[in-house]
Write an enzyme that holds these catalytic residues in place. Structure first.
Site, PDB file in Angstrom:
ATOM      1  N   PRO A 178       0.812  -1.232   0.000  1.00 15.47           N
ATOM      2  CA  PRO A 178       0.000   0.000   0.000  1.00 15.47           C
ATOM      3  C   PRO A 178       0.840   1.276   0.000  1.00 15.47           C
ATOM      4  O   PRO A 178       0.525   2.229  -0.732  1.00 15.47           O
ATOM      5  CB  PRO A 178      -0.835  -0.146   1.276  1.00 15.47           C
ATOM      6  CG  PRO A 178      -1.011  -1.624   1.426  1.00 15.47           C
ATOM      7  CD  PRO A 178       0.313  -2.195   1.010  1.00 15.47           C
ATOM      8  N   GLU A 193       3.914   1.609  -1.143  1.00 18.62           N
ATOM      9  CA  GLU A 193       4.544   1.706  -2.460  1.00 18.62           C
ATOM     10  C   GLU A 193       3.564   2.268  -3.479  1.00 18.62           C
ATOM     11  O   GLU A 193       3.898   3.149  -4.280  1.00 18.62           O
ATOM     12  CB  GLU A 193       5.041   0.328  -2.917  1.00 18.62           C
ATOM     13  CG  GLU A 193       5.640   0.348  -4.313  1.00 18.62           C
ATOM     14  CD  GLU A 193       6.030  -1.030  -4.827  1.00 18.62           C
ATOM     15  OE1 GLU A 193       6.396  -1.139  -6.007  1.00 18.62           O
ATOM     16  OE2 GLU A 193       5.957  -1.998  -4.045  1.00 18.62           O
ATOM     17  N   GLN A 207      -8.659  30.370 -26.870  1.00 12.97           N
ATOM     18  CA  GLN A 207      -9.684  29.770 -26.006  1.00 12.97           C
ATOM     19  C   GLN A 207      -9.432  28.287 -25.790  1.00 12.97           C
ATOM     20  O   GLN A 207      -9.621  27.765 -24.679  1.00 12.97           O
ATOM     21  CB  GLN A 207     -11.077  29.986 -26.601  1.00 12.97           C
ATOM     22  CG  GLN A 207     -12.199  29.526 -25.677  1.00 12.97           C
ATOM     23  CD  GLN A 207     -13.573  29.704 -26.295  1.00 12.97           C
ATOM     24  OE1 GLN A 207     -13.885  29.055 -27.300  1.00 12.97           O
ATOM     25  NE2 GLN A 207     -14.393  30.577 -25.712  1.00 12.97           N
TER      26      GLN A 207
END
Length: 385
Positions: free
Chosen positions: A246, A248, A285
């Site tokens: 977990p 890692e 945009q």
């Protein structure tokens, strides 16, 4: 939104790390990139900065701070700058939890002072050719000698980060065959001295990304490993691996989130400077919409990471929680970095631009530490499926 998980002490550390990277890493990073490895002496420089000793008990030369958040800051700051500290992330992030939890007092006395000083760099060897994420399928063996004084190690490992420069490698090997009811039975962890006869570093693998991280193939031919270098109890290695995965996986989630945020920074800088059709690319945009969408995704990933970091420090991060964080953050990072590279146009494909290196570096996050498919299986199992 203001992050709330870091204290003034954390932010002072972040400031120190950022200044260190700008002064001592960024100016030489192109040389490291071309060489494909971090200079060995750099690890001693990191040690002098105190990086290796943060979570090591004071009696062995460390600061004795029981928190992963300082390592998370290191991960975030290297990503921000588009650099890497090579195999040192494995040294601290992956190997230290095993040493702290499983090493005997005598072993800690032998290994941890050198760990803190950078004189003993550690790596961990799990994956084997042909097995991938199926750790229970490993075939490397370690047979106990007739006199019970040592193990005889034979086999091969691949994809071992830090494997070229490591002084000690935590090798996962079979000390007994799997049982009829449990394929995971019989795996043990051995701390192997890389100067041992029969220990061979093969190719330094030429990877798509993570170029400065020394990833190697290793082979073992009748390597004698003293029984005093067994880490934890014999045959219980698979359970130990499960306990540390977990953290890692969370570290990979943190790195992915940080890479995605860095990609936005790189894209903003580039599009503000780059002029097309008489105006800055940032003024179009489409650019605004793309970066706004990326920002929203990264904000969500940050929330996931911060919640998981709090859970880890509280001892409440479950395997399914970590799998979920890794799956989400790595997928977000893949989308965001791809979109930010696109905004660079052709220059995004040139490796002298940090976004190109980031694109290559990020791809492995959905593979190592357990593939995205494995993460989905873990999550589904937790859902009772």
């Amino acid at each position: 939104m203001q992050r709330t998980i870091f204290t003034d002490e954390h932010e002072a550390f972040r400031k120190t790390v950022r200044a260190f990277i700008e002064a001592q890493v960024v100016p030489v990073y192109d040389q490291w990139y071309e060489a494909g490895i971090v200079p060995r002496e750099f690890y001693r420089t990191l040690a002098e900065l105190g990086v290796f000793g943060i979570e090591v008990p004071e009696e062995f030369g460390g600061a004795g701070i029981d928190s992963f958040k300082f390592q998370a800051i290191l991960i975030e700051e290297t990503a921000r700058a588009g650099v890497s500290f090579g195999g040192s992330g494995v040294h601290v992030g992956l190997c230290l939890p095993y040493l702290k939890a499983l090493a005997t007092p005598e072993q800690k006395q032998r290994w941890l002072p050198g760990f803190v000083s950078g004189d003993l760099m550690f790596a961990i060897a799990m994956t084997e050719p042909g097995t991938g994420s199926d750790l229970a399928g490993m075939r490397t063996t370690a047979q106990l000698s007739a006199d019970g004084t040592h193990y005889v190690l034979n086999g091969a490992k691949t994809f071992i980060t830090g494997g070229v420069q490591a002084d000690r490698v935590i090798v996962c090997a079979r000390t007994a065959p799997p049982s009829d009811t449990d394929r995971r039975h019989g795996i043990s962890l051995l701390v192997v001295d890389t100067t041992s006869p029969g220990y061979t570093v093969g190719r330094k693998l030429d990877k798509l990304g993570l170029k400065v991280s020394d990833t190697a193939e290793l082979s073992f031919t009748d390597v004698r490993v003293p029984v005093a270098d067994l880490l934890g109890e014999q045959h219980r290695g698979f359970a130990y691996l499960g306990q540390n995965l977990p953290q890692e996986r969370l570290s990979i989630a943190v790195g992915s989130y940080a890479q995605a945020r860095a990609a936005i920074r790189f894209a903003l800088d580039y599009t503000r400077d780059r002029t097309v059709f008489g105006q800055a690319v940032a003024q179009f945009q489409n650019t605004k919409f793309e970066l706004a969408a990326c920002r929203a995704e990264v904000d969500a990933a940050e929330a996931v990471v911060d919640r998981a970091l709090e859970a880890l420090d509280a001892g409440e991060l479950t395997p399914a929680d970590a799998a979920s964080a890794k799956l989400f953050c790595t997928e977000v990072a893949a989308r965001v970095i791809d979109r930010c590279l696109q905004l660079h146009g052709g220059y995004g494909y040139i490796t002298e631009y940090p976004v190109a290196r980031l694109y290559a570096d990020n791809r492995v996050n959905r593979i190592y530490g357990g593939t995205s498919e494995v993460m989905k299986l873990i999550i589904a199992k937790d859902m009772g499926m």
